[in-house]
Design an enzyme around this catalytic site. Sequence first.
Site, PDB file in Angstrom:
ATOM      1  N   LYS A  32       0.633  -1.249  -0.180  1.00 26.14           N
ATOM      2  CA  LYS A  32      -0.065  -0.021   0.084  1.00 26.14           C
ATOM      3  C   LYS A  32       0.810   1.091   0.004  1.00 26.14           C
ATOM      4  CE  LYS A  32      -4.230  -1.871   0.201  1.00 26.14           C
ATOM      5  NZ  LYS A  32      -5.101  -1.978  -0.805  1.00 26.14           N
ATOM      6  N   GLU A  86     -10.087   5.469   2.862  1.00 26.06           N
ATOM      7  CA  GLU A  86     -10.729   4.290   3.437  1.00 26.06           C
ATOM      8  C   GLU A  86     -10.066   3.341   3.687  1.00 26.06           C
ATOM      9  OE1 GLU A  86      -9.624   2.544   0.061  1.00 26.06           O
ATOM     10  OE2 GLU A  86     -10.535   4.481   0.069  1.00 26.06           O
ATOM     11  N   SER A 136       1.647  -9.739  -0.568  1.00 28.28           N
ATOM     12  CA  SER A 136       1.361  -8.350  -0.697  1.00 28.28           C
ATOM     13  C   SER A 136       1.516  -7.787   0.691  1.00 28.28           C
ATOM     14  CB  SER A 136      -0.098  -8.013  -1.008  1.00 28.28           C
ATOM     15  OG  SER A 136      -1.221  -8.871  -0.232  1.00 28.28           O
TER      16      SER A 136
END
Length: 402
Positions: A101, A123, A389
């Site tokens: 991210k 969000e 991830s």
Amino acid sequence: MKSNTDTATGFSSLRNPDEAGFYGPFGGAFVPEMLYPNVEELRSKYLEIIGSESFRREFLNLLHDYAGRPTPLYFAKRLSEKYNTHVYLKREDLCHTGAHKINNTIGQILLARHLGKHRIIAETGAGQHGVATATVCALMGMECVVYMGALDIRRQAPNVARMRMLGATVVPATSGNQTLKDATNEAIRDWICNPTDTHYIIGSVVGPHPYPDLVARLQSVISEEMRRQLAEKTGRETPTAILACVGGGSNAAGAFYHFIEEQGVKLYGAEAAGHGIHTGETAATIALGKAGILHGSLSMLMQTSDGQVVEPYSISAGLDYPGVGPMHAALVHFGRATYLPVSDEQALKSAHQLARLEGIIPALESAHALALLEELSFGKSDEVVVCLSGRGDKDMGAYGGS
């Protein structure tokens, strides 16, 4: 709607949408009139800004010096022996903040600064995007408000604590099933009310154009590195297959991005089946969904016969979403990628297996991708890359002590 598939290669232009934001029949910008100026400002300026030399230089420097890129491409020897193939893990879990991210939030905070914004909203589901957003806001000295489902706040408490320590305000979303969809709804409402000073850092390849393209471009550093690292380790830039988890689909978009034109590379996404795709407690959007509009774009969506959104379920907060990014919907539509449902039970089993075989505890989201190794068959000379991830610190409550 026209297809943007290149007739010469079959798939090459699926990597980026057309000028209206469509990947074939999916995408676009379906927003209320009050939100149009925000989206249009971003659409008209994002390519020029992120393509500029000054942006690229600062973005790449921060990825290297702050986020810790390039992340390793790790040959998982014991996992490879188990599946009788060559398994490589793209270690996005080793990025600063513990997931991919941060790639997107670094890029978008720089973009926000170029646009003259000084307040950031976001969000988050699993909390990794919220942490990454709070991190870059602290770095740049900007106000940060993160919307998170009330259920996710309870099940991802470590990440909530991290966000608050970094100075973010975490606002619970109490509507619906109190997860990612509902947090996104609240963030969009905030953006409508604060159009001039606020930039909305969407965390996945969802939302109105240009967000799916913007986020995919920022995350494409994953596959850019992967090509170079594969060449160093194997002598060729292309693997047999790439496996990645898909909720909205940002890590998968980043892992697939520079291989979409390589028709010999098989692309596999793992979506969250929850308790099973026919149990009513699932987030298997591609398996069950139909075309529909959610959060500003036309894509695949779990919905009732009269078009109402079906509430999703997954043990993984980051995959607990009833839609999917339009790029992924197009990759399915044109037969370029395959998406398979993975249950909670399968994901938990794969997470424990990786921990025991390789000493790596994956995020629950990433564990869904690992579970595809059980579902797919590869040859002993094949080279398979799994996009790991995120790391599993945040999910120890779900994993337990066993």
